[in-house]
Scaffold this motif. Structure first.
Motif, PDB file in Angstrom:
ATOM      1  N   LEU A  78      62.564  54.599  60.188  1.00  0.00           N
ATOM      2  CA  LEU A  78      63.245  53.570  60.491  1.00  0.00           C
ATOM      3  C   LEU A  78      62.663  52.997  61.866  1.00  0.00           C
ATOM      4  N   LEU A  82      59.532  51.463  60.888  1.00  0.00           N
ATOM      5  CA  LEU A  82      59.298  50.273  60.612  1.00  0.00           C
ATOM      6  C   LEU A  82      59.370  49.384  61.624  1.00  0.00           C
ATOM      7  N   LEU A 119      56.728  46.228  62.194  1.00  0.00           N
ATOM      8  CA  LEU A 119      57.370  44.790  61.534  1.00  0.00           C
ATOM      9  C   LEU A 119      57.242  44.172  62.916  1.00  0.00           C
ATOM     10  N   ARG A 139      54.135  43.014  64.864  1.00  0.00           N
ATOM     11  CA  ARG A 139      53.262  42.202  64.004  1.00  0.00           C
ATOM     12  C   ARG A 139      53.936  40.737  64.025  1.00  0.00           C
ATOM     13  N   LEU A 141      65.178  47.012  67.469  1.00  0.00           N
ATOM     14  CA  LEU A 141      65.510  46.689  66.294  1.00  0.00           C
ATOM     15  C   LEU A 141      65.763  48.557  65.810  1.00  0.00           C
ATOM     16  N   LEU A 178      69.188  50.091  64.768  1.00  0.00           N
ATOM     17  CA  LEU A 178      68.627  50.984  62.486  1.00  0.00           C
ATOM     18  C   LEU A 178      69.831  52.395  62.506  1.00  0.00           C
ATOM     19  N   LEU A 215      73.560  51.575  62.973  1.00  0.00           N
ATOM     20  CA  LEU A 215      73.737  51.497  61.395  1.00  0.00           C
ATOM     21  C   LEU A 215      73.250  52.991  60.793  1.00  0.00           C
ATOM     22  N   LEU A 216      72.131  54.050  61.125  1.00  0.00           N
ATOM     23  CA  LEU A 216      72.117  55.273  60.441  1.00  0.00           C
ATOM     24  C   LEU A 216      73.057  56.099  60.974  1.00  0.00           C
ATOM     25  N   MET A 265      76.623  55.909  61.967  1.00  0.00           N
ATOM     26  CA  MET A 265      77.201  55.384  61.270  1.00  0.00           C
ATOM     27  C   MET A 265      77.762  55.992  59.952  1.00  0.00           C
ATOM     28  N   VAL A 266      76.556  55.757  59.090  1.00  0.00           N
ATOM     29  CA  VAL A 266      76.437  55.874  57.553  1.00  0.00           C
ATOM     30  C   VAL A 266      76.106  57.554  57.706  1.00  0.00           C
ATOM     31  N   GLN A 303      81.823  57.004  63.664  1.00  0.00           N
ATOM     32  CA  GLN A 303      81.773  55.237  62.858  1.00  0.00           C
ATOM     33  C   GLN A 303      81.432  54.706  64.341  1.00  0.00           C
TER      34      GLN A 303
END
Lengths: 669, 220
Positions: free
Chosen positions: B107, B110, B114, B117, B134, B138, B141-142, B144-145, B153
């Motif tokens: 992540l 990524l 991203l 650029r 970012l 991310l 979120l990971l 939490m998941v 969470q």
């Protein structure tokens, strides 16, 4: 000036709609609502007639709606003509509702939407940018949907409402896309900007396809007609008249506006699509109508047929215009527009008639009607005039406009393209077939409903409807006769419109010479004079009656009707709607509807009656809509478990979609 | 802008990402809360440094809000909650620590690839900050998941929000109103979730969200 006054009328109608939410509670309030609606639409009718004869173009920009676009309105000849159609139909049905609306079971569900519906139709015609147009269009759809659902206790009405709202949403989407394509990359949604640049062939084809989907689904072009026979009869009869007689014309307006004005289609191949679709629509519409024995559904199917005739005319006008044959284009356009006007007259009249029958007997099924000419003689007379007009019998108005359409088809040898030279006569043959079948269908509709003996107790006890309703019908019937007797006056009035969309107009001696014959084009050997024909017919009838009076035996004798082969006193032994349609069903229905007849014979010795069972399959529903419905059902079932995930899995879904989108972006950049 | 200012901003933002990784492999609640508190304190420092570097005094308010709320009050309350509710201290993770860490690295790669650029036109500090932000979002979120525990969470969600604030301060001219409203929305989310925790605990004697699924009578 005229435009501002028309917009004020629209605002007045909206005000009436708001007031009607309170006024609908009692009878004087209802009379006031319908009276105010009738008055406002009559004012709008005279204003738009003045706008049509005035010939100028008025535009107006109001600072509402999208801030950079505003709400643009425009009154030109095409808009003015359709405003005449809309407001004439609306005024007639408001007046009819003054009487008919008294029996309304749920007035609060009808009255507020009725003026709003009329106002929205006016706004669609006046709009001059895509945003105002689509807003008014969707408003028109939603108000008419509310009217369709006014009797929502009935499950068939709920189903009709559902199918209607789906089709209406789909149609608006298609129109939205059409305007999006027309607006091009700079996204200017004002009609003035769309007019300014002509699209290339691919764009034009795409626009035509989308507008046929969008406007065609509202007008009832086969195969998008499925909602029409469900939704039109579900509404109260004066609303059915509005939806069938007027709202479909607003859809025709949308098509004409885009095809002739905004996209300015100028390729003959595109017009061929319109002609072919029109021909198929006309024949299938009337075949559907013949299989039907519900009076209002039959009328709704006939709307499909007449829309087909109108689209053939419009397609011919497009084809002639694409080849630079402006006089012929003017003839075809005038024929189509004249039929628009005529159809709005007799379709409203017929729906009023069916409403009167429905009000008197609570019956829509023709197999349970009959003999109503004795109990409702005036309604029967007006219905007969409407039926003769829609069957295109001279000297009524339906004949005049269909005759003009055929005259345009007779000019098809002038086409330079062989495709059109073959297609136009083929469409003409289909129109001829449709006209003949329509006549048969209305012999059935009138004969089974009004002649013979009553087939049910309700039909036996039916009473003549009230005076105001009769007056509305009488007015429309008179207009049908006038438009048939002096068609030259009406085509002369259409000259500014055909000048606008076809750059030419039909030869005429102007409004002041109503006795002059109708000549389709300069140098044509054909002409038609409705007045002379009317006079001849009247003279012939008078002569026959005189001869009967003088020569016939004066004594009258009462005897059983059709005593040979008709000894059984039960009314069920009469010729019924099914039996009337059977020969035609055997000829056309086996192919078009895969009609199968099964005869159930009782066993020898069994005293039960033999039964005949007819099975019809709607090809359009089976081939197009049922698979779509199954597909949507399948997707919905497959997606359904998504509604019962755990919190963590929802989080996971959000997370994964975010990551996937980011990854796509990362690869793309 | 001097090299030292860029380096410091870079260091602070980078350590935020590091703390996200630290949170990712915690399997006990108290240490998870500690890591979160440390991340929030680092956020406050990063925001304060931005306030100095950009000469934007209103960012100091953001920093103070971050310290008091997220580094002190919220961790204290969460600890109190754990003690008073007697919540089981270990957190059940969905997958093993190793794959989770690997996913976290992917992540970060990524978001770096991203954002560096995508923001070529912006200034250097904003670019680095947004790329790190970012990653933090991310990773939040990971977290939490991959946690089955409701408290886990909640912390993942607030760590995600840290990333948003970092992104906001990195971009010049983010209005004060937006920051305050974000801070308040987190506070309200925290209160709501806290109340929910109590209610869930009262009814089900656990804060394992799997119990909720059982109660809904649905298949896993």
């Amino acid at each position: 000036m005229m435009l501002v006054a028309l917009l004020l009328c629209v605002a007045g109608l909206f005000a009436v709609a708001v007031a009607a939410t309170i006024l609908a509670a009692n009878v004087p309030g209802r009379v006031l609502t319908y009276g105010a609606t009738a008055a406002l639409t009559l004012v709008a009718l005279s204003l738009s007639a003045l706008g049509l004869f005035g010939g100028g173009i008025e535009t107006l920009r109001l600072p509402i709606g999208l801030p950079w676009l505003g709400a643009n309105f425009r009154l030109d000849a095409l808009a003015a003509f359709f405003l005449v159609v809309v407001n004439l139909g609306a005024a007639a049905s408001s007046i009819f509702a003054l009487g008919y609306g008294r029996h309304e079971t749920a007035p609060q569900r009808v009255l507020p939407f009725f003026p709003a519906f009329i106002a929205a139709m006016n706004l669609v015609v006046l709009a001059d940018d895509a945003f105002s147009f689509l807003f008014a269009w969707e408003f028109m759809s939603l108000t008419s949907w509310a009217l369709v659902l006014s009797h929502d206790r009935d499950a068939t009405n709920r189903r009709a409402g559902f199918i209607y709202i789906v089709m209406a949403g789909f149609g608006t989407l298609a129109l939205l896309l059409a305007f999006g394509v027309l607006a091009g990359t700079d996204g200017n949604y004002a009609f003035a900007a769309m007019r300014a640049h002509a699209p290339d062939l691919q764009t034009a084809a795409l626009v035509l396809f989308l507008v046929l989907l969008g406007a065609g689904s509202k007008a009832g072009i086969v195969p998008l007609h499925v909602w029409l026979p469900l939704a039109h009869p579900a509404a109260p009869s004066h609303v059915s008249a509005l939806m069938s007689g007027v709202m479909t014309k607003v859809a025709v307006y949308a098509f004409a506006r885009v095809a002739f004005d905004l996209a300015n289609l100028s390729d003959w191949r595109l017009s061929a699509v319109v002609i072919a679709l029109g021909g198929v629509t006309a024949v299938l519409g009337v075949l559907y109508a013949l299989m039907e024995h519900d009076l209002k559904r039959l009328l709704a199917y006939h709307t499909v047929e007449n829309i087909g005739i109108i689209f053939v005319g419009l397609g011919l006008a497009l084809a002639f215009r694409a080849n630079g044959l402006h006089a012929a284009a003017a003839l075809a356009a005038t024929a189509a527009l004249f039929h628009v006007f005529n159809h709005s007259l007799f379709k409203s009249l017929l729906f009023f008639g069916s409403g009167a029958v429905l009000g008197a007997t609570r019956e829509r099924d023709m197999e349970r009607l009959g003999g109503l000419i004795h109990r409702m003689p005036k309604t029967a007379a007006y219905f007969l005039i409407g039926a003769a007009a829609i069957s295109a019998l001279p000297p009524l108005n339906g004949f005049a406009s269909e005759w003009l359409t055929f005259q345009a088809i007779f000019l098809s040898p002038h086409f330079p393209q062989w495709g059109l030279r073959f297609l136009a006569p083929a469409a003409g043959a289909m129109l001829a077939l449709a006209a003949a079948l329509a006549a048969a269908c209305f012999v059935k509709a009138f004969g089974i409903t009004f002649l013979g003996r009553a087939r049910s107790p309700q039909a036996e006890t039916g009473r003549e409807t009230d005076k105001i309703s009769l007056a509305a019908m009488a007015g429309l019937a008179a207009l049908c006769i006038v438009a048939g007797a002096v068609p030259g006056t009406f085509t002369a009035a259409l000259a500014p419109v055909s000048q606008m969309i076809a750059s030419d107009h039909m030869p005429s001696r102007g409004l002041a010479a109503p006795w002059s014959p109708l000549v389709p084009s300069l140098g044509s050997a054909n002409s038609y004079n409705g007045l002379v024909l009317l006079a001849l017919l009247a003279a012939a009838i008078a002569l026959v009656m005189l001869a009967l009076r003088i020569l016939a035996n004066g004594t009258s004798r009462r005897a059983p009707a059709w005593d040979c082969g008709f000894p059984d006193p039960s009314p069920a032994t009469q010729y019924g709607a099914e039996s009337f349609a059977q020969p035609i069903r055997r000829v056309f229905g086996t192919i078009a509807f895969r009609a199968r007849e099964e005869v159930f014979m009782p066993q020898p010795g069994d005293t039960a009656a033999a039964r005949i069972h007819v099975r019809l399959i709607d090809p359009v529903w089976e081939a197009i809509f049922a698979p779509i419905a199954r597909g949507v059902g399948f997707v919905a079932d497959t997606m359904n478990p998504l509604q019962f995930l755990t919190i963590r899995r929802y989080l996971m879904l959000v997370f994964l979609s975010l990551v996937v989108l980011l990854a796509v972006l990362a690869l793309w950049l | 802008m001097g090299a030292i200012s860029f380096d410091l901003a870079h260091l602070l933002a980078g350590s935020l990402v590091l703390m996200s990784f630290v949170m990712l492999y915690q399997d006990r609640l108290p240490s998870l809360i500690n890591a979160f508190a440390l991340q929030s304190a680092l956020l406050a420092a990063a925001v304060a440094w931005q306030a100095l570097a950009q000469r934007a005094p209103h960012l100091l308010v953001t920093a103070v809000i971050a310290v008091t709320l997220k580094a002190i009050i919220i961790p204290l309350v969460l600890r109190y909650l754990i003690r008073s509710l007697g919540i089981h201290r270990t957190i059940e993770t969905v997958s093993g620590i190793g794959p989770t860490m690997l996913a976290g690295m992917v992540l970060v790669a990524l978001s770096m690839g991203l954002m560096l650029r995508a923001t070529e036109a912006s200034n250097v500090i904003a670019r680095e900050d947004i790329a790190f932000a970012l990653s933090v979002v991310l990773l939040g979120l990971l977290i939490m998941v991959t946690r089955r525990n409701a408290v886990g969470q909640v912390i993942g969600f607030m760590s995600l929000e840290n990333g948003l604030i970092l992104a906001g301060t990195g971009a010049h001219g983010m209005p004060m109103v937006v920051e305050i409203s974000v801070a308040f929305s987190v506070l309200i989310a925290f209160i709501v979730i806290g109340i929910f925790l109590f209610r869930i605990r009262e009814r089900f004697d656990t804060v394992d969200v799997a119990a909720l699924d059982r109660f809904r009578g649905e298949r896993q």
